[in-house]
Design a protein around this motif. Structure first.
Motif, PDB file in Angstrom:
ATOM      1  N   ALA A 242       0.888  -1.007   0.290  1.00 36.01           N
ATOM      2  CA  ALA A 242      -0.120   0.063   0.114  1.00 36.01           C
ATOM      3  C   ALA A 242       1.453   1.246  -0.039  1.00 36.01           C
ATOM      4  N   ARG A 243       1.989   1.134   0.903  1.00 33.04           N
ATOM      5  CA  ARG A 243       2.737   2.313   0.868  1.00 33.04           C
ATOM      6  C   ARG A 243       3.723   2.514  -1.034  1.00 33.04           C
ATOM      7  N   MET A 244       3.880   1.663  -1.267  1.00 37.66           N
ATOM      8  CA  MET A 244       4.540   1.612  -2.862  1.00 37.66           C
ATOM      9  C   MET A 244       3.282   2.320  -3.266  1.00 37.66           C
ATOM     10  N   ARG A 245       2.329   1.750  -3.376  1.00 39.44           N
ATOM     11  CA  ARG A 245       0.722   2.287  -4.590  1.00 39.44           C
ATOM     12  C   ARG A 245       0.413   4.224  -4.109  1.00 39.44           C
ATOM     13  N   ALA A 246       0.633   4.058  -3.456  1.00 38.75           N
ATOM     14  CA  ALA A 246       0.568   5.531  -2.171  1.00 38.75           C
ATOM     15  C   ALA A 246       1.849   6.389  -3.746  1.00 38.75           C
ATOM     16  N   LYS A 247       2.991   5.873  -4.203  1.00 37.42           N
ATOM     17  CA  LYS A 247       3.942   6.310  -4.413  1.00 37.42           C
ATOM     18  C   LYS A 247       3.892   7.416  -6.212  1.00 37.42           C
ATOM     19  N   PRO A 248       4.131   7.835  -6.406  1.00 34.31           N
ATOM     20  CA  PRO A 248       4.083   8.581  -8.025  1.00 34.31           C
ATOM     21  C   PRO A 248       4.853   7.064  -8.774  1.00 34.31           C
ATOM     22  N   GLY A 249       3.415   6.459  -9.620  1.00 33.60           N
ATOM     23  CA  GLY A 249       4.225   5.031 -10.536  1.00 33.60           C
ATOM     24  C   GLY A 249       4.031   4.296  -9.929  1.00 33.60           C
ATOM     25  N   GLY A 250       3.364   3.762  -8.330  1.00 39.60           N
ATOM     26  CA  GLY A 250       3.319   2.550  -7.776  1.00 39.60           C
ATOM     27  C   GLY A 250       1.771   1.940  -7.860  1.00 39.60           C
ATOM     28  N   ASP A 251       0.957   2.739  -8.609  1.00 41.75           N
ATOM     29  CA  ASP A 251      -0.023   1.404  -8.363  1.00 41.75           C
ATOM     30  C   ASP A 251       0.085   0.969 -10.202  1.00 41.75           C
ATOM     31  N   GLU A 252       0.940   1.386 -10.969  1.00 45.59           N
ATOM     32  CA  GLU A 252       1.158   0.600 -12.067  1.00 45.59           C
ATOM     33  C   GLU A 252       2.281  -0.766 -12.110  1.00 45.59           C
ATOM     34  N   ILE A 253       2.353  -1.291 -10.557  1.00 42.27           N
ATOM     35  CA  ILE A 253       4.000  -1.750 -11.067  1.00 42.27           C
ATOM     36  C   ILE A 253       2.352  -3.233 -10.384  1.00 42.27           C
ATOM     37  N   PRO A 254       2.435  -4.347 -10.931  1.00 42.75           N
ATOM     38  CA  PRO A 254       1.415  -5.355 -11.034  1.00 42.75           C
ATOM     39  C   PRO A 254       2.285  -6.064  -9.619  1.00 42.75           C
ATOM     40  N   VAL A 255       1.708  -6.454  -8.381  1.00 44.86           N
ATOM     41  CA  VAL A 255       2.097  -7.023  -7.985  1.00 44.86           C
ATOM     42  C   VAL A 255       0.776  -8.574  -6.855  1.00 44.86           C
ATOM     43  N   ALA A 256       1.698  -9.810  -6.758  1.00 42.48           N
ATOM     44  CA  ALA A 256       0.620 -11.089  -6.672  1.00 42.48           C
ATOM     45  C   ALA A 256       1.369 -10.688  -5.103  1.00 42.48           C
ATOM     46  N   ILE A 257      -0.133 -11.226  -3.997  1.00 39.72           N
ATOM     47  CA  ILE A 257       0.208 -10.877  -2.621  1.00 39.72           C
ATOM     48  C   ILE A 257       0.656 -12.250  -2.445  1.00 39.72           C
ATOM     49  N   GLY A 258       1.611 -12.987  -1.263  1.00 36.31           N
ATOM     50  CA  GLY A 258       1.594 -14.120  -1.158  1.00 36.31           C
ATOM     51  C   GLY A 258       2.880 -14.697  -0.814  1.00 36.31           C
ATOM     52  N   ASP A 259       3.446 -15.170  -0.768  1.00 41.50           N
ATOM     53  CA  ASP A 259       4.731 -15.869   0.068  1.00 41.50           C
ATOM     54  C   ASP A 259       5.672 -15.915  -1.220  1.00 41.50           C
ATOM     55  N   PHE A 260       6.762 -15.284  -1.712  1.00 41.48           N
ATOM     56  CA  PHE A 260       7.431 -15.213  -2.514  1.00 41.48           C
ATOM     57  C   PHE A 260       8.070 -16.982  -3.337  1.00 41.48           C
ATOM     58  N   ALA A 261       8.492 -17.778  -1.718  1.00 40.16           N
ATOM     59  CA  ALA A 261       8.088 -18.928  -2.187  1.00 40.16           C
ATOM     60  C   ALA A 261       7.747 -20.029  -3.239  1.00 40.16           C
ATOM     61  N   THR A 262       6.299 -19.542  -2.798  1.00 44.40           N
ATOM     62  CA  THR A 262       5.283 -20.663  -3.787  1.00 44.40           C
ATOM     63  C   THR A 262       4.661 -19.612  -4.687  1.00 44.40           C
ATOM     64  N   ALA A 263       4.445 -18.064  -3.787  1.00 40.92           N
ATOM     65  CA  ALA A 263       3.445 -17.879  -5.552  1.00 40.92           C
ATOM     66  C   ALA A 263       3.603 -16.999  -6.302  1.00 40.92           C
ATOM     67  N   ARG A 264       2.597 -17.235  -7.152  1.00 43.43           N
ATOM     68  CA  ARG A 264       3.240 -16.701  -8.816  1.00 43.43           C
ATOM     69  C   ARG A 264       2.834 -15.599  -9.202  1.00 43.43           C
ATOM     70  N   ALA A 265       3.690 -14.647 -10.253  1.00 46.82           N
ATOM     71  CA  ALA A 265       2.979 -14.187 -10.451  1.00 46.82           C
ATOM     72  C   ALA A 265       2.941 -13.954 -12.002  1.00 46.82           C
ATOM     73  N   GLU A 266       2.538 -13.472 -12.493  1.00 43.71           N
ATOM     74  CA  GLU A 266       2.188 -13.625 -14.157  1.00 43.71           C
ATOM     75  C   GLU A 266       3.040 -12.785 -14.926  1.00 43.71           C
ATOM     76  N   GLY A 267       3.178 -13.789 -16.002  1.00 41.91           N
ATOM     77  CA  GLY A 267       4.687 -13.373 -17.264  1.00 41.91           C
ATOM     78  C   GLY A 267       5.421 -14.408 -16.728  1.00 41.91           C
ATOM     79  N   ARG A 268       7.188 -14.022 -17.558  1.00 46.47           N
ATOM     80  CA  ARG A 268       7.903 -14.578 -17.987  1.00 46.47           C
ATOM     81  C   ARG A 268       9.100 -13.114 -17.717  1.00 46.47           C
ATOM     82  N   PHE A 269      10.270 -13.607 -17.111  1.00 48.91           N
ATOM     83  CA  PHE A 269      11.269 -12.704 -17.255  1.00 48.91           C
ATOM     84  C   PHE A 269      12.821 -13.357 -16.846  1.00 48.91           C
ATOM     85  N   SER A 270      12.735 -12.090 -17.473  1.00 48.57           N
ATOM     86  CA  SER A 270      14.599 -12.234 -17.473  1.00 48.57           C
ATOM     87  C   SER A 270      15.299 -12.468 -16.247  1.00 48.57           C
TER      88      SER A 270
END
Ligand code: SAM
Length: 242
Positions: free
Chosen positions: A75-103
């Protein structure tokens, strides 16, 4: 789901412009390295938090996505300029899945240690590998365990001693665990917080990478690509998905 140690209380005071980690001199070299490694691809930040790194990286033109457990931090990031344009998956980064493929995927500021078991740290590498395109790279910034500074028989080591912050690490060497105890004077009130971590050795991270199908390509002592030596107290390591 792991316990969230970054609730509203912590998130409200996390961004501290007076702390060197939040100053342009510290963030600039991080963003330089990450932008170069991302190339033309997208980047995924595990534990994106308040966007300390993600926002300046996005301002460089890199498409940044994130995963985080803490809705208060995001929520703190969302309140900053550009912060609401970044897709975020809420979850445990050991298991949670984000949409897309990354370099590029990256996990900075000692945050791998927030996973308090070896299984969870291995799962994190496997989860990263599943998000990376072939040849994609994973960057971790983390301290070297400071066991050489722990006198035999002692379990507690101070790491902060200022008029407004007392900090002590309590080691459990048999479990490779530590609890960081903080006592901070905030707005005239002393607050305490104790957060559990699992410290991890560089060689152990290399083995986790290998389990996940990645191989080490760089290990520096810092973001200015300083040589990593026996005296280094932290490292920035880069593994590539084979
Ligand atoms: C020390 S902060 C770092 C934030 C940001 N990367 C930075 O450099 O400022 C750690 C972040 O990781 C998140 N985090 C810790 N453990 C996590 C987990 N298992 N899964 C997802 N996020 C986690 C916390 O909520 C917090 O936002």
């Amino acid at each position: 789901m792991p316990e969230d140690h970054f609730g509203e209380d912590v998130a409200a005071h996390y961004d501290d412009p007076s702390d060197e980690m939040f100053q342009p001199a510290a963030i600039g070299p991080v963003v330089d390295v990450l932008a170069e490694l991302a190339g033309d691809g997208a980047a995924l930040e595990l534990g994106i938090g308040t966007g300390r790194v993600a926002l300046p990286l996005a301002q460089r033109g890199v498409e940044v996505h994130g995963i985080d457990l803490s809705t208060a931090m995001v929520a703190r990031m969302r309140a900053k300029p550009g912060g609401d344009e970044i897709p975020v998956a809420i979850g445990d980064f050991a298991t949670a899945r984000a949409e897309g493929r990354f370099s590029l995927a990256y996990l900075v500021f000692n945050t791998i240690n927030n996973l308090t078991t070896q299984d969870a740290q291995v799962a994190c590498f496997e989860n990263v590998a599943a998000h990376l395109e072939p040849g994609g790279q994973f960057v971790i910034e983390v301290g070297v365990p400071q066991l050489q500074r722990l006198p035999p028989g002692e379990t507690v080591r101070p790491f902060a001693l200022t008029p407004t912050h007392l900090g002590f690490d309590e080691f459990d060497v048999a479990r490779q665990g530590l609890i960081s105890h903080h006592y901070e004077l905030i707005d005239g009130v002393w607050r305490s917080d104790s957060v559990p971590f699992r410290y991890v050795w560089p060689s152990e991270l290399d083995l986790m990478a290998r389990i996940a199908g990645m191989t080490l390509v760089e290990r520096w002592a810092g973001w200015r690509r300083e040589p990593f030596t026996s005296e280094s107290t932290s490292h920035v390591s880069v593994w590539r998905r084979v």
